[in-house]
Design a protein around this motif. Structure first.
Motif, PDB file in Angstrom:
ATOM      1  N   PHE A 165       0.970  -1.391   0.067  1.00 27.69           N
ATOM      2  CA  PHE A 165       0.405   0.191  -0.008  1.00 27.69           C
ATOM      3  C   PHE A 165       1.183   1.198   0.131  1.00 27.69           C
ATOM      4  N   ARG A 166       0.976   2.022  -1.068  1.00 31.26           N
ATOM      5  CA  ARG A 166       2.011   3.122  -1.764  1.00 31.26           C
ATOM      6  C   ARG A 166       1.176   4.181  -1.436  1.00 31.26           C
ATOM      7  N   ILE A 167       0.852   5.006  -0.392  1.00 29.08           N
ATOM      8  CA  ILE A 167       1.150   6.880  -0.892  1.00 29.08           C
ATOM      9  C   ILE A 167       1.963   7.021  -1.400  1.00 29.08           C
ATOM     10  N   LEU A 168       1.408   8.073  -2.359  1.00 37.60           N
ATOM     11  CA  LEU A 168       1.476   8.927  -3.259  1.00 37.60           C
ATOM     12  C   LEU A 168       1.255   9.792  -2.652  1.00 37.60           C
ATOM     13  N   LEU A 169       2.237  11.484  -2.563  1.00 35.92           N
ATOM     14  CA  LEU A 169       1.652  12.788  -1.709  1.00 35.92           C
ATOM     15  C   LEU A 169       2.440  14.006  -3.054  1.00 35.92           C
ATOM     16  N   GLY A 170       1.922  14.647  -2.819  1.00 42.19           N
ATOM     17  CA  GLY A 170       2.414  15.932  -2.938  1.00 42.19           C
ATOM     18  C   GLY A 170       1.187  17.135  -3.375  1.00 42.19           C
ATOM     19  N   SER A 171       1.930  18.023  -3.197  1.00 42.42           N
ATOM     20  CA  SER A 171       0.541  19.737  -3.412  1.00 42.42           C
ATOM     21  C   SER A 171       0.111  19.054  -5.204  1.00 42.42           C
ATOM     22  N   ASN A 172      -0.891  19.889  -5.529  1.00 38.85           N
ATOM     23  CA  ASN A 172      -2.088  20.339  -6.631  1.00 38.85           C
ATOM     24  C   ASN A 172      -1.068  21.148  -7.728  1.00 38.85           C
ATOM     25  N   GLY A 173      -1.143  19.734  -9.188  1.00 33.05           N
ATOM     26  CA  GLY A 173      -0.260  20.019  -9.722  1.00 33.05           C
ATOM     27  C   GLY A 173       1.386  20.119  -9.797  1.00 33.05           C
ATOM     28  N   SER A 174       1.324  18.931  -8.690  1.00 34.86           N
ATOM     29  CA  SER A 174       3.116  18.042  -8.729  1.00 34.86           C
ATOM     30  C   SER A 174       3.240  17.163 -10.033  1.00 34.86           C
ATOM     31  N   GLU A 203      -5.289  10.773   5.217  1.00 30.78           N
ATOM     32  CA  GLU A 203      -6.515   9.462   5.169  1.00 30.78           C
ATOM     33  C   GLU A 203      -6.521   8.752   5.350  1.00 30.78           C
ATOM     34  N   VAL A 204      -5.170   7.849   5.082  1.00 34.78           N
ATOM     35  CA  VAL A 204      -4.957   6.628   4.718  1.00 34.78           C
ATOM     36  C   VAL A 204      -3.504   6.323   5.483  1.00 34.78           C
ATOM     37  N   MET A 205      -3.161   7.123   7.206  1.00 34.18           N
ATOM     38  CA  MET A 205      -1.654   6.697   7.328  1.00 34.18           C
ATOM     39  C   MET A 205      -1.350   4.889   7.947  1.00 34.18           C
ATOM     40  N   GLN A 206      -3.343   4.527   8.467  1.00 34.30           N
ATOM     41  CA  GLN A 206      -2.998   3.310   9.180  1.00 34.30           C
ATOM     42  C   GLN A 206      -3.057   2.503   7.715  1.00 34.30           C
ATOM     43  N   TYR A 207      -3.139   2.790   6.748  1.00 30.78           N
ATOM     44  CA  TYR A 207      -2.697   1.677   5.829  1.00 30.78           C
ATOM     45  C   TYR A 207      -1.408   1.742   5.213  1.00 30.78           C
ATOM     46  N   GLY A 208      -1.047   2.713   5.231  1.00 30.07           N
ATOM     47  CA  GLY A 208       0.732   3.256   4.411  1.00 30.07           C
ATOM     48  C   GLY A 208       1.116   2.642   4.750  1.00 30.07           C
ATOM     49  N   SER A 209       2.467   1.552   3.854  1.00 29.19           N
ATOM     50  CA  SER A 209       3.101   0.784   4.233  1.00 29.19           C
ATOM     51  C   SER A 209       4.135   1.288   3.621  1.00 29.19           C
ATOM     52  N   SER A 210       4.470   2.361   2.933  1.00 23.94           N
ATOM     53  CA  SER A 210       5.224   3.107   2.284  1.00 23.94           C
ATOM     54  C   SER A 210       4.945   4.368   1.439  1.00 23.94           C
ATOM     55  N   ILE A 211       5.450   5.844   1.588  1.00 26.70           N
ATOM     56  CA  ILE A 211       5.145   6.636   1.212  1.00 26.70           C
ATOM     57  C   ILE A 211       6.205   7.404   0.315  1.00 26.70           C
ATOM     58  N   SER A 212       5.583   7.790  -1.088  1.00 28.30           N
ATOM     59  CA  SER A 212       6.243   8.186  -1.792  1.00 28.30           C
ATOM     60  C   SER A 212       6.049   9.788  -1.700  1.00 28.30           C
ATOM     61  N   ILE A 213       6.633  10.750  -2.054  1.00 25.93           N
ATOM     62  CA  ILE A 213       6.538  12.302  -2.489  1.00 25.93           C
ATOM     63  C   ILE A 213       6.969  12.951  -3.818  1.00 25.93           C
ATOM     64  N   VAL A 214       6.074  13.488  -4.409  1.00 32.21           N
ATOM     65  CA  VAL A 214       6.448  13.979  -5.500  1.00 32.21           C
ATOM     66  C   VAL A 214       6.219  15.770  -5.543  1.00 32.21           C
TER      67      VAL A 214
END
Length: 499
Positions: free
Chosen positions: A33-42, A209-220
């Motif tokens: 479960f990968r969370i892909l984070l980033g601001s609008n338009g990233s 929203e989904v911190m409880q599920y995330g096994s990793s986080i990538s930031i764009v």
């Protein structure tokens, strides 16, 4: 050790001579479960549209490998047949068909014969499915009459009818415009796919929203993959720090104005269930943001301030005088406006024209037999120009874009004597240009001595436009950040209810 299910290798994408993705390298394992984070338009959504077949092979440079094979997609159908499902921010269902017909329609990978069933069989199967998942919804109801949350649930349930569970499920801002009442069901369905071994790529700019599920986080950021956190639960502070460094105030046209006198005050508000001991003061020419995890009570608080969900305890003050707000009419009489996040379901009248919607409040709500007068058309044209809203006065709101619907709601309130504006998720599902229009309208309101409350889950947006931000946790205000205090703003991520 789990096998690699997805690998981006030096992937770049250019659209209209503008670099959108720059040398992306990303790997996911089966069941991750990968969370892909980033601001609008990233670049988050662009990255996933390659996997969904929207940007076909050959439009981007570099290689994408899926299930140990080079990915050659020419359409979204190709992606589905390979076990890749992309759910975008807007739902894509057949509005003219019923709920049951949408669940059992011809869909790539459908179980054999399901699409050939009779209508009565589809309805019976849907009733059984809804009973299993405790869903109270009429299978015969047209999709066009469902709200955003119901449509999202139907879209997810339909995936369960595919012969084999998706190998990769991509969710692009799936909770946008989704009310709290559908969240438990949404998370139950997500857990179903997790338990089935489906890898999930979850795109958001809201970590809570989904911190409880995330096994990793990538930031764009700016089309580049900045970093990946393999142990997000132990690296939370680093995630917050990097997220904060990505927020830039120049994306938001914020005016710096001298704060005026008190215009609104809530003291010890409660409703015996969701809200507890809520107290705050709002001043002229000020924007207050109210945020928190989904389910914290933001929308309920907005409705309470407007009298839609009356408080059972506490007091209101308007212009320092005690006020009674037990209904929306009470609020309107006090100069309070409420712009709902449910534009279609609770905001606009779909059986009326845009002009009729604009004149449906205040002294215009009882217009009598004489309608669509030259005065009304003149006012509609005047405010349309002011709002940068280019629509026909006879158009049906149902066929307007999200940004146009939001501006039409604003036009309605601009024609009243409102001085206090309450916005619930004001830019949800709007494009960047429409969002900027809304921010500029906030500035126009402030210049006319209005005061604004913005209830939003978009922390980036709030830090860009607000003078103060209040954090709700379990129905209580647990933290307040002042724009003048940059430290308090930078620490917001640590106070929104994440464990």
């Amino acid at each position: 050790m789990k096998n690699t299910i997805l690998s981006y290798q030096n992937v770049s994408l250019v659209i209209n001579n503008t670099p959108v993705l720059k040398n992306i390298n990303l790997t996911m394992q089966e069941g991750e479960f990968r969370i892909l984070l980033g601001s609008n338009g990233s670049g988050k959504s662009s990255l996933t549209r390659i996997l969904g077949g929207i940007y076909p092979y050959g439009q981007y440079s570099g290689n994408v490998y899926f299930d140990n094979q080079l990915l050659h997609l020419s359409s979204p159908k190709d992606a589905i047949l390979k076990g890749i499902i992309l759910l975008q921010q807007d739902t894509y269902l057949y509005d003219q068909l019923s709920v049951a017909e949408n669940l059992y329609c011809l869909f790539p990978g459908n179980k054999s014969g399901l699409s050939q069933m009779s209508s009565s069989q589809k309805i019976a199967m849907t009733e059984a499915l809804f009973k299993e998942w405790d869903i109270n919804l009429n299978p015969k109801k047209p999709i066009s009459r469902l709200n955003a949350g119901q449509k999202r649930i139907i879209e997810l349930l339909r995936l369960m009818l595919i012969d084999n569970a998706p190998k990769l499920l991509i969710l692009d801002e799936p909770l946008n415009n989704l009310s709290d009442s559908f969240l438990k069901m949404f998370y139950r369905i997500i857990e179903h796919f997790i338990n089935a071994g489906t890898a999930i790529l979850y795109i958001t700019h809201r970590l809570e929203e989904v911190m409880q599920y995330g096994s990793s986080i990538s930031i764009v950021k700016d089309g580049e993959l900045v970093t990946t956190f393999e142990n997000p639960s132990t690296e939370t502070k680093d995630v917050y720090k990097l997220l904060w460094s990505n927020l830039t105030s120049n994306r938001y046209p914020k005016l710096t104005l001298k704060r005026g006198n008190e215009v609104f005050c809530a003291e010890h508000l409660g409703n015996g269930d969701t809200l507890r001991d809520i107290s705050f003061t709002l001043y002229k020419r000020e924007i207050i943001g109210i945020t928190g995890v989904i389910g914290a009570g933001k929308s309920i608080l907005a409705k309470t301030l407007f009298g839609l969900c009356p408080a059972s305890e506490g007091k209101f003050y308007v212009d320092c005088l005690e006020a009674n707000i037990q209904s929306p009419q009470d609020a309107i009489n006090l100069g309070i406006a409420y712009i709902t996040d449910e534009r279609i379901d609770a905001g606009l009248f779909m059986n009326q024209t845009s002009l009729e919607n604009a004149f449906s409040l205040g002294s215009f709500s009882s217009r009598g037999l004489i309608r669509e007068t030259p005065f009304e058309h003149k006012q509609f044209a005047k405010y349309s120009k002011r709002l940068n809203l280019f629509i026909d006065s006879q158009s049906n709101p149902e066929f307007l874009s999200g940004g146009e619907q939001q501006k039409l709601l604003l036009m309605r309130w601009f024609m009243t004597a409102s001085k206090i504006f309450i916005f619930d998720e004001p830019t949800s599902r709007l494009d960047i240009a429409s969002k900027t229009d809304i921010y500029n309208l906030f500035n126009d309101l402030l210049l006319k001595d209005a005061a604004i409350i913005v209830c939003s889950s978009d922390l980036e947006e709030l830090t860009g436009i607000c003078d103060r931000i209040l954090v709700l946790n379990n129905g209580r205000i647990t933290y307040e950040a002042e724009r003048a205090d940059k430290t308090s703003f930078s620490e917001l991520y640590q106070h929104i209810g994440l464990e």
